[in-house]
Design a protein around this motif. Structure first.
Motif, PDB file in Angstrom:
ATOM      1  N   ARG A 373      21.534  11.136 -45.603  1.00 43.40           N
ATOM      2  CA  ARG A 373      21.373  11.800 -46.468  1.00 43.40           C
ATOM      3  C   ARG A 373      20.671  10.684 -47.445  1.00 43.40           C
ATOM      4  NH1 ARG A 373      24.516  16.231 -46.095  1.00 43.40           N
ATOM      5  NH2 ARG A 373      24.821  16.096 -49.082  1.00 43.40           N
ATOM      6  N   MET A 374      22.046   9.757 -48.199  1.00 43.36           N
ATOM      7  CA  MET A 374      21.425   9.339 -48.913  1.00 43.36           C
ATOM      8  C   MET A 374      20.383   7.771 -48.162  1.00 43.36           C
ATOM      9  SD  MET A 374      21.243   7.765 -51.760  1.00 43.36           S
ATOM     10  CE  MET A 374      22.943   8.480 -53.315  1.00 43.36           C
ATOM     11  N   ARG A 378      16.978   6.158 -49.252  1.00 43.34           N
ATOM     12  CA  ARG A 378      16.670   4.554 -49.549  1.00 43.34           C
ATOM     13  C   ARG A 378      16.303   3.888 -48.647  1.00 43.34           C
ATOM     14  NH1 ARG A 378      23.209   3.803 -51.018  1.00 43.34           N
ATOM     15  NH2 ARG A 378      23.432   3.872 -53.393  1.00 43.34           N
ATOM     16  N   GLN A 379      15.937   4.358 -47.171  1.00 39.34           N
ATOM     17  CA  GLN A 379      14.795   3.728 -46.224  1.00 39.34           C
ATOM     18  C   GLN A 379      13.323   3.864 -46.716  1.00 39.34           C
ATOM     19  OE1 GLN A 379      13.186   5.317 -43.575  1.00 39.34           O
ATOM     20  NE2 GLN A 379      12.593   3.244 -42.938  1.00 39.34           N
ATOM     21  N   ARG A 380      13.585   5.054 -46.914  1.00 41.67           N
ATOM     22  CA  ARG A 380      11.964   5.261 -47.651  1.00 41.67           C
ATOM     23  C   ARG A 380      11.837   4.859 -48.811  1.00 41.67           C
ATOM     24  NH1 ARG A 380      13.941  10.878 -46.201  1.00 41.67           N
ATOM     25  NH2 ARG A 380      13.862  11.225 -48.242  1.00 41.67           N
ATOM     26  N   LEU A 381      12.849   4.373 -49.577  1.00 40.89           N
ATOM     27  CA  LEU A 381      12.393   4.434 -50.903  1.00 40.89           C
ATOM     28  C   LEU A 381      11.894   5.132 -51.833  1.00 40.89           C
ATOM     29  CD1 LEU A 381      11.356   0.559 -50.696  1.00 40.89           C
ATOM     30  CD2 LEU A 381      13.439   1.252 -51.232  1.00 40.89           C
ATOM     31  N   TRP A 383      13.273   7.589 -54.555  1.00 38.16           N
ATOM     32  CA  TRP A 383      14.253   7.537 -55.601  1.00 38.16           C
ATOM     33  C   TRP A 383      14.163   9.353 -56.064  1.00 38.16           C
ATOM     34  CZ3 TRP A 383      16.359   3.208 -56.925  1.00 38.16           C
ATOM     35  CH2 TRP A 383      15.593   1.613 -56.682  1.00 38.16           C
ATOM     36  N   PRO A 384      13.652  10.124 -56.261  1.00 39.91           N
ATOM     37  CA  PRO A 384      14.221  11.115 -56.365  1.00 39.91           C
ATOM     38  C   PRO A 384      15.548  11.781 -55.629  1.00 39.91           C
ATOM     39  CG  PRO A 384      11.982  11.182 -56.705  1.00 39.91           C
ATOM     40  CD  PRO A 384      11.987  10.055 -55.820  1.00 39.91           C
ATOM     41  N   ALA A 385      14.891  12.063 -53.838  1.00 42.42           N
ATOM     42  CA  ALA A 385      16.065  12.172 -53.333  1.00 42.42           C
ATOM     43  C   ALA A 385      17.092  11.515 -53.371  1.00 42.42           C
ATOM     44  CB  ALA A 385      15.870  11.638 -51.878  1.00 42.42           C
ATOM     45  N   MET A 386      16.896   9.985 -53.957  1.00 37.24           N
ATOM     46  CA  MET A 386      18.286   9.048 -54.407  1.00 37.24           C
ATOM     47  C   MET A 386      19.156   9.959 -54.967  1.00 37.24           C
ATOM     48  SD  MET A 386      17.683   5.009 -53.852  1.00 37.24           S
ATOM     49  CE  MET A 386      15.950   4.548 -53.319  1.00 37.24           C
ATOM     50  N   PHE A 387      18.276   9.997 -55.814  1.00 41.08           N
ATOM     51  CA  PHE A 387      19.153  10.942 -57.324  1.00 41.08           C
ATOM     52  C   PHE A 387      19.526  12.657 -56.693  1.00 41.08           C
ATOM     53  CE2 PHE A 387      15.534   8.637 -60.269  1.00 41.08           C
ATOM     54  CZ  PHE A 387      15.986   7.163 -60.472  1.00 41.08           C
ATOM     55  N   ASP A 388      18.962  12.467 -55.420  1.00 37.94           N
ATOM     56  CA  ASP A 388      19.416  14.361 -55.361  1.00 37.94           C
ATOM     57  C   ASP A 388      20.667  13.527 -54.360  1.00 37.94           C
ATOM     58  OD1 ASP A 388      17.075  15.444 -56.691  1.00 37.94           O
ATOM     59  OD2 ASP A 388      16.070  15.474 -54.269  1.00 37.94           O
ATOM     60  N   GLU A 389      21.016  12.699 -53.976  1.00 40.87           N
ATOM     61  CA  GLU A 389      22.312  12.804 -53.525  1.00 40.87           C
ATOM     62  C   GLU A 389      23.387  12.291 -54.428  1.00 40.87           C
ATOM     63  OE1 GLU A 389      22.849  13.877 -50.649  1.00 40.87           O
ATOM     64  OE2 GLU A 389      20.565  15.075 -50.332  1.00 40.87           O
ATOM     65  N   ALA A 390      22.474  11.245 -55.255  1.00 39.54           N
ATOM     66  CA  ALA A 390      24.154  10.349 -55.704  1.00 39.54           C
ATOM     67  C   ALA A 390      25.282  11.776 -56.647  1.00 39.54           C
ATOM     68  CB  ALA A 390      23.484   9.733 -57.548  1.00 39.54           C
ATOM     69  N   LYS A 394      23.323  11.698 -63.251  1.00 36.17           N
ATOM     70  CA  LYS A 394      22.442  10.849 -64.067  1.00 36.17           C
ATOM     71  C   LYS A 394      22.427   9.405 -65.357  1.00 36.17           C
ATOM     72  CE  LYS A 394      23.790  11.384 -69.676  1.00 36.17           C
ATOM     73  NZ  LYS A 394      24.690  12.266 -70.006  1.00 36.17           N
ATOM     74  N   LYS A 395      23.703   9.262 -64.597  1.00 36.74           N
ATOM     75  CA  LYS A 395      24.162   7.656 -64.353  1.00 36.74           C
ATOM     76  C   LYS A 395      22.526   6.914 -63.879  1.00 36.74           C
ATOM     77  CE  LYS A 395      27.509   3.972 -64.643  1.00 36.74           C
ATOM     78  NZ  LYS A 395      29.393   3.640 -65.041  1.00 36.74           N
ATOM     79  N   ALA A 396      22.664   7.782 -62.241  1.00 36.58           N
ATOM     80  CA  ALA A 396      21.799   6.722 -61.724  1.00 36.58           C
ATOM     81  C   ALA A 396      20.120   6.208 -62.173  1.00 36.58           C
ATOM     82  CB  ALA A 396      21.740   7.714 -60.393  1.00 36.58           C
ATOM     83  N   GLU A 397      19.382   7.639 -62.694  1.00 37.87           N
ATOM     84  CA  GLU A 397      18.242   7.489 -63.184  1.00 37.87           C
ATOM     85  C   GLU A 397      18.355   7.205 -64.928  1.00 37.87           C
ATOM     86  OE1 GLU A 397      16.821  12.225 -62.103  1.00 37.87           O
ATOM     87  OE2 GLU A 397      17.959  12.138 -63.621  1.00 37.87           O
ATOM     88  N   GLU A 398      19.073   6.964 -64.975  1.00 35.53           N
ATOM     89  CA  GLU A 398      19.431   6.306 -66.433  1.00 35.53           C
ATOM     90  C   GLU A 398      19.277   4.599 -66.135  1.00 35.53           C
ATOM     91  OE1 GLU A 398      22.639   7.442 -68.540  1.00 35.53           O
ATOM     92  OE2 GLU A 398      21.971   9.159 -70.021  1.00 35.53           O
TER      93      GLU A 398
END
Length: 435
Positions: A373-374, A378-381, A383-390, A394-398
Motif C-alpha cells: 500500500r505504501m 509513493r508511485q502515485r506521489l 502524500w496523504p495516502a503515504m501518511f496514512d500508511e506511515a 506525525k513525524k512524516a507529516e512534520e
C-alpha cells in the motif's frame, strides 16, 4: 454436557475454541482451529487473565505476527504516575500488544489496577520487584511464602503474564560462578533472587515451590514468562555456560507448566553479537520445545548509549526473523535513566519496525500488504495516502511540512529530478522538463 476450563491451554486440549482464540484467529487471518491446536501444544500463548475484561486478546508464537512489549513504571528516584500513564497512552497509540509495569518503589497496586482497568494491551509484571514495597520487609527477611503471596496479589489484580526467574537454581548458579562473567547478573529480578539465595542459604523459592506457583497461575490463567536471570549483559558474556545452563532448566520447567495447563513464554538475551543471534533462537526453540520466545533486543553492541533503541532494533529484527516471537522494546534511555514519554515513543517505533521487518522475512500473512500500500501511494506521489500508511504519521507529516518544494507533488530531495515523477510522465508519453 458443558466442559469447564480455567486456562486457554486447558480449553485447547479439550478441543474448545475460546473467544480469545477466535479473536486471535480473526486478527491474524488464520483458522481458529489452527490457533487452538497450537495453544494446546504450547507453541502459541494467549495471555488472558480472567480479571482483565478490557483485554483485546493477542497470540504470541508460531506463525503469528511478531508482538512487542513496552516496559514502564516508577522508580525510587522518579515517582510520577501520571507521566507513566502518558507512556501507557503512547504505547497504545502505536498498538503495542503488551505493557509491563516494572514499578519498583512503594505501593504500586493502585497504578497496576488502573492500568488493567483501562488497557486493551496485555499487562505483565515482575512480582519480585514489588515484594519489598508490598510486604514492607527488607530482602533478607522475605520468606518463600511471602514471594508466592505477591504473585497471587498480582494475579488477582488481573495481570496477564508474570516474569518469574525460576531457572536460577543452585545448578545454574554453579555454572554462572565458574564461567567468570564480565557483567555478572544484569537482570534486576535475577540479581535480587541471587542475593536472597546467598543471604539465606536457601534454594530459589520459585524453583523450590514451583508447583504451588503454578497452582496460583492456573487459577487466574496467568501466563508464566520464564525469566532469564542469566541473560548476557554485554556481548562478551553471550552464549556462556551460565546462560545455556539456565535455558536447559527453563525447558524442564516449561513441560512441568504445560502438564498443569499453564501457558509459557521463555525470555531470552540481552546483549549478543549479530553472528550469534540465529543460533541462540534455534537453541531456545530446541531446549524449550518451541515455546514462544520473548527477547530483550538483543542489543548487538555495547558502545551506543543514547542509541540503544537502534542497537536493539537491529538485533530484534534478526532474532524475530529466526524464531523469536515477542520483542521487548528498548528506548534511547536504556542504561542511562528512566525513559521519558518521547523516549518511549522512539523505542516503540524502533521495535515495531523491527517486528514488521521480521514478519516480512517470515512471510507472515498480510505483512507484505502494508508495504505494498505504501509503495502504490509513493508511485502515485500521493502524500496523504503515504501518511496514512506511515508507522509514525506525525513525524512524516512534520518533515514534509518543514520544507517548500517548487513542485508540491515532489519533495526537496530531488525536486524536478524526482525519479517517480520522471517515470510517471515518461510512461504516459509526456515530455519531461527539468527547467
Amino acid at each position: 454436557m458443558t466442559q469447564t476450563y480455567s486456562t486457554q491451554m486447558e480449553a485447547a486440549k479439550l478441543g474448545i475454541v475460546t473467544p480469545q482464540m477466535a479473536q486471535v484467529a480473526e486478527d491474524e487471518g488464520i483458522d481458529a482451529e489452527v490457533i487452538r491446536e497450537r495453544v494446546a501444544r504450547g507453541t502459541i500463548a494467549i495471555p488472558a487473565n480472567h480479571n482483565h475484561p478490557a483485554l483485546h486478546a493477542h497470540g504470541v508464537g508460531e506463525g503469528l505476527r511478531t508482538k512487542i512489549n513496552v516496559n514502564l513504571g516508577i522508580s525510587g528516584d522518579e515517582r510520577d504516575y501520571e507521566c507513566e500513564m502518558q507512556k501507557v497512552r503512547t504505547a497504545l497509540e502505536f498498538d503495542a500488544e503488551a505493557i509491563m509495569d516494572l514499578s519498583n518503589y512503594g505501593k504500586t497496586h493502585d497504578f497496576r489496577r488502573a492500568l488493567v482497568d483501562m488497557s486493551p494491551a496485555m499487562i505483565g509484571t515482575v512480582p519480585m520487584y514489588d515484594a519489598v514495597g508490598y510486604l514492607e520487609k527488607d530482602l533478607g527477611n522475605i520468606t518463600a511464602q511471602d514471594f508466592l503471596d505477591v504473585v497471587r496479589a498480582h494475579a488477582e489484580e488481573g495481570v496477564d503474564f508474570v516474569t518469574i526467574h525460576a531457572g536460577l537454581n543452585r545448578k545454574s548458579i554453579d555454572s554462572f560462578k565458574r564461567s567468570g562473567r564480565m557483567m555478572n547478573i544484569v537482570s534486576r529480578g535475577g540479581s535480587l533472587i541471587y542475593a536472597w539465595m546467598e543471604m539465606t542459604g536457601n534454594e530459589n523459592p520459585f524453583f523450590e515451590h514451583y508447583d504451588e506457583l503454578l497452582d496460583i497461575l492456573y487459577e487466574y490463567d496467568v501466563t508464566i514468562s520464564l525469566g532469564d536471570a542469566l541473560r548476557p549483559g554485554c556481548v562478551s558474556d553471550s552464549t556462556d555456560a551460565g546462560q545455556v545452563s539456565e535455558l536447559i532448566e527453563l525447558g524442564l520447567l516449561t513441560t512441568r507448566a504445560w502438564e498443569r495447563n499453564v501457558q509459557v513464554m521463555i525470555e531470552g538475551p540481552g546483549h549478543m553479537a549479530l553472528n550469534e543471534i540465529a543460533a541462540n533462537m534455534q537453541i531456545e526453540k530446541t531446549l524449550c520445545h518451541n515455546a514462544p520466545f520473548y527477547v530483550l533486543g538483543p542489543l548487538v553492541t555495547d558502545i551506543a548509549p543514547g542509541y540503544d533503541h537502534i542497537t536493539s532494533a537491529i538485533g530484534g529484527a534478526i532474532a524475530a526473523a529466526n524464531g523469536a516471537d515477542f520483542l521487548c522494546y528498548v528506548t534511547p534511555a536504556e542504561h542511562l535513566r528512566l525513559p521519558s514519554v518521547q523516549d518511549v515513543r522512539e523505542g516503540v517505533i524502533a521495535s515495531k519496525i523491527a517486528a514488521h521487518a521480521a514478519d516480512l522475512a517470515n512471510g507472515v500473512p498480510g505483512a507484505r500488504d502494508w508495504d505494498d500500500r505504501m509503495a502504490r501511494a509513493r508511485q502515485r506521489l500521493d502524500w496523504p495516502a503515504m501518511f496514512d500508511e506511515a508507522i509514525d504519521r506525525k513525524k512524516a507529516e512534520e518533515y514534509v511540512a518543514s520544507t517548500n518544494p517548487h513542485d508540491p507533488s515532489t519533495c526537496t530531495m530531488c525536486g524536478a529530478m524526482c525519479s517517480v515523477r520522471t517515470m510517471n510522465k515518461a510512461m504516459k508519453g509526456e515530455n519531461v522538463s527539468l527547467l
